[in-house]
Design a protein around this motif. Structure first.
Motif, PDB file in Angstrom:
ATOM      1  N   GLU A 110       0.758  -1.572   0.039  1.00 25.49           N
ATOM      2  CA  GLU A 110      -0.307   0.029  -0.105  1.00 25.49           C
ATOM      3  C   GLU A 110       1.097   1.082   0.239  1.00 25.49           C
ATOM      4  O   GLU A 110       0.893   3.090  -0.642  1.00 25.49           O
ATOM      5  CB  GLU A 110      -0.819   0.515   1.335  1.00 25.49           C
ATOM      6  CG  GLU A 110      -1.963   0.956   0.932  1.00 25.49           C
ATOM      7  CD  GLU A 110      -2.930   0.995   2.574  1.00 25.49           C
ATOM      8  OE1 GLU A 110      -3.850   0.969   2.113  1.00 25.49           O
ATOM      9  OE2 GLU A 110      -2.341   0.293   3.533  1.00 25.49           O
ATOM     10  N   TYR A 113       2.645   1.733  -3.144  1.00 24.19           N
ATOM     11  CA  TYR A 113       2.220   2.627  -4.073  1.00 24.19           C
ATOM     12  C   TYR A 113       2.158   3.959  -4.584  1.00 24.19           C
ATOM     13  O   TYR A 113       2.094   4.839  -5.299  1.00 24.19           O
ATOM     14  CB  TYR A 113       1.620   2.045  -4.378  1.00 24.19           C
ATOM     15  CG  TYR A 113       0.151   0.616  -5.144  1.00 24.19           C
ATOM     16  CD1 TYR A 113       1.284   0.217  -6.392  1.00 24.19           C
ATOM     17  CD2 TYR A 113       0.268  -0.178  -5.010  1.00 24.19           C
ATOM     18  CE1 TYR A 113       0.476  -0.468  -7.140  1.00 24.19           C
ATOM     19  CE2 TYR A 113      -0.724  -1.559  -5.476  1.00 24.19           C
ATOM     20  CZ  TYR A 113       0.452  -2.138  -6.698  1.00 24.19           C
ATOM     21  OH  TYR A 113      -0.255  -2.564  -7.123  1.00 24.19           O
ATOM     22  N   ARG A 114       2.297   4.565  -3.276  1.00 23.71           N
ATOM     23  CA  ARG A 114       2.171   5.747  -3.200  1.00 23.71           C
ATOM     24  C   ARG A 114       3.754   6.428  -3.112  1.00 23.71           C
ATOM     25  O   ARG A 114       3.960   7.892  -2.901  1.00 23.71           O
ATOM     26  CB  ARG A 114       1.703   5.981  -1.555  1.00 23.71           C
ATOM     27  CG  ARG A 114      -0.122   6.337  -1.632  1.00 23.71           C
ATOM     28  CD  ARG A 114      -0.619   7.071  -0.494  1.00 23.71           C
ATOM     29  NE  ARG A 114      -0.120   6.336   0.992  1.00 23.71           N
ATOM     30  CZ  ARG A 114      -0.444   5.081   0.919  1.00 23.71           C
ATOM     31  NH1 ARG A 114      -1.479   4.725   1.203  1.00 23.71           N
ATOM     32  NH2 ARG A 114      -0.033   4.966   2.493  1.00 23.71           N
ATOM     33  N   ASP A 170      -2.984   5.915 -10.762  1.00 26.48           N
ATOM     34  CA  ASP A 170      -2.820   6.448  -9.016  1.00 26.48           C
ATOM     35  C   ASP A 170      -3.757   5.510  -9.266  1.00 26.48           C
ATOM     36  O   ASP A 170      -4.673   5.156  -8.251  1.00 26.48           O
ATOM     37  CB  ASP A 170      -4.218   7.440  -9.450  1.00 26.48           C
ATOM     38  CG  ASP A 170      -4.475   7.682  -7.717  1.00 26.48           C
ATOM     39  OD1 ASP A 170      -3.859   8.269  -7.327  1.00 26.48           O
ATOM     40  OD2 ASP A 170      -5.336   8.567  -8.002  1.00 26.48           O
ATOM     41  N   ARG A 172      -3.800   2.453  -5.811  1.00 32.50           N
ATOM     42  CA  ARG A 172      -4.737   2.347  -4.459  1.00 32.50           C
ATOM     43  C   ARG A 172      -4.970   1.250  -4.602  1.00 32.50           C
ATOM     44  O   ARG A 172      -5.861   0.600  -5.157  1.00 32.50           O
ATOM     45  CB  ARG A 172      -5.934   3.709  -4.098  1.00 32.50           C
ATOM     46  CG  ARG A 172      -5.423   5.190  -4.421  1.00 32.50           C
ATOM     47  CD  ARG A 172      -4.495   5.189  -3.943  1.00 32.50           C
ATOM     48  NE  ARG A 172      -4.045   6.659  -3.874  1.00 32.50           N
ATOM     49  CZ  ARG A 172      -3.344   7.907  -3.259  1.00 32.50           C
ATOM     50  NH1 ARG A 172      -2.795   7.267  -2.131  1.00 32.50           N
ATOM     51  NH2 ARG A 172      -3.026   9.014  -4.281  1.00 32.50           N
ATOM     52  N   GLN A 174      -6.689  -1.248  -1.285  1.00 28.99           N
ATOM     53  CA  GLN A 174      -7.328  -0.984   0.076  1.00 28.99           C
ATOM     54  C   GLN A 174      -7.887  -2.790   0.707  1.00 28.99           C
ATOM     55  O   GLN A 174      -8.541  -3.626  -0.052  1.00 28.99           O
ATOM     56  CB  GLN A 174      -9.316  -0.004   0.340  1.00 28.99           C
ATOM     57  CG  GLN A 174      -9.910  -0.011   1.442  1.00 28.99           C
ATOM     58  CD  GLN A 174     -11.212   0.054   0.995  1.00 28.99           C
ATOM     59  OE1 GLN A 174     -11.702  -0.149  -0.342  1.00 28.99           O
ATOM     60  NE2 GLN A 174     -12.269   0.040   1.309  1.00 28.99           N
TER      61      GLN A 174
END
Length: 288
Positions: A110, A113-114, A170, A172, A174
């Motif tokens: 998680e 990815y950022r 982008d 993301r 979860q």
């Protein structure tokens, strides 16, 4: 009978000639240059020089080849020692529980990815401090030869992170839930949200008709471009019984459901996924 006494003039001339070296006649000197023996100017000598030079160059090339071979042999030995060390290290029993390993891996995915390095090349990504930290954590959680699809090693997961980050806009993650399927197998239910970009349609879901200007292909291209896809994913972690480390990671991404929601009919979904460069193990093909 006595010898006649020489005259004073003759005696004086003799004395002068003895005292004055300049008056004495000097021996003649050879003013010509020393001649080089004719052997050095012959074709035989020139041929011998060429042979000697060729032998010297051959010795230099042979020495260079031997040096390169020795360096390559040392590299192979170092690589073998590293793999041996990783193999022995990965056999040590992990102190983490399967639950904590899955949660930690997901947290790394998680955050990765950022990360700002996610769009760089593999070489630049692997030299980034955050990447090395992530890889170190994965190496503690995974066996050194852990499989993902047909490829092996924790670095394979890092490469897939980079490819998904490059090929989609982008991305993301979860985490929905973690569950124990049965002994040695953990499953994580994940929602992956991505945006379809021009790069996505060119490299991951290419459609030849769109390049040629075919009407249906172009319309399909335009309908997908910019779409935000919510992909349901399942990640199965298979653990080694002895080391309690991940021996295999199986990922399944439901592309068809997300494309059906975006396009509205099965025919267009089939055409969109016809040339997809995502394998059945949900890994993006290398070389993109």
């Amino acid at each position: 009978m006595t010898d006649p006494v020489p005259s004073s003039v003759e005696t004086t001339d003799s004395l002068v000639s003895l005292k004055d070296p300049a008056a004495a006649p000097l021996p003649t000197q050879d003013s010509g240059k020393r001649k080089t023996p004719s052997y050095y100017n012959t074709s035989i000598r020139r041929q011998q020089c060429r042979v000697n030079q060729a032998r010297y160059r051959n010795r230099q090339r042979q020495a260079q080849v031997e040096l390169e071979q020795n360096v390559e042999q040392l590299r192979q030995e170092v690589g073998n020692l590293k793999r041996r060390y990783q193999d022995l290290s990965s056999r040590e029993r992990s102190s983490q529980s399967p639950w904590s390993i899955v949660a930690e891996v997901f947290h790394l995915l998680e955050s990765s990815y950022r990360s700002p390095w996610r769009m760089t090349s593999t070489k630049e990504m692997m030299s980034h401090p955050q990447t090395r930290l992530t890889l170190a954590v994965l190496e503690r959680a995974f066996a050194h030869d852990a499989a993902m699809g047909e490829r092996r090693g924790a670095d394979v997961l890092m490469e897939q992170l980079r490819l998904y980050s490059q090929c989609f806009g982008d991305p993301r993650l979860q985490l929905k839930r973690i569950e124990s399927v049965f002994a040695g197998v953990m499953a994580a239910r994940v929602r992956l949200s991505v945006t379809v970009t021009e790069f996505t349609l060119k490299h991951v879901f290419p459609h030849p008709e769109a390049k040629g200007g075919e009407a249906n292909g172009q319309r399909l291209y335009e309908r997908l471009l910019g779409q935000r896809l919510d992909l349901d994913c399942t990640m199965n972690f298979l653990f080694d019984d002895l080391s309690c480390r991940v021996a295999r990671l199986e990922t399944n991404i439901n592309l068809a459901a997300a494309f059906l929601q975006a396009l509205g009919n099965v025919e267009d979904v089939a055409r969109a996924l016809e040339h997809a460069r995502i394998t059945s193990e949900s890994t993006i093909e290398a070389g993109i």
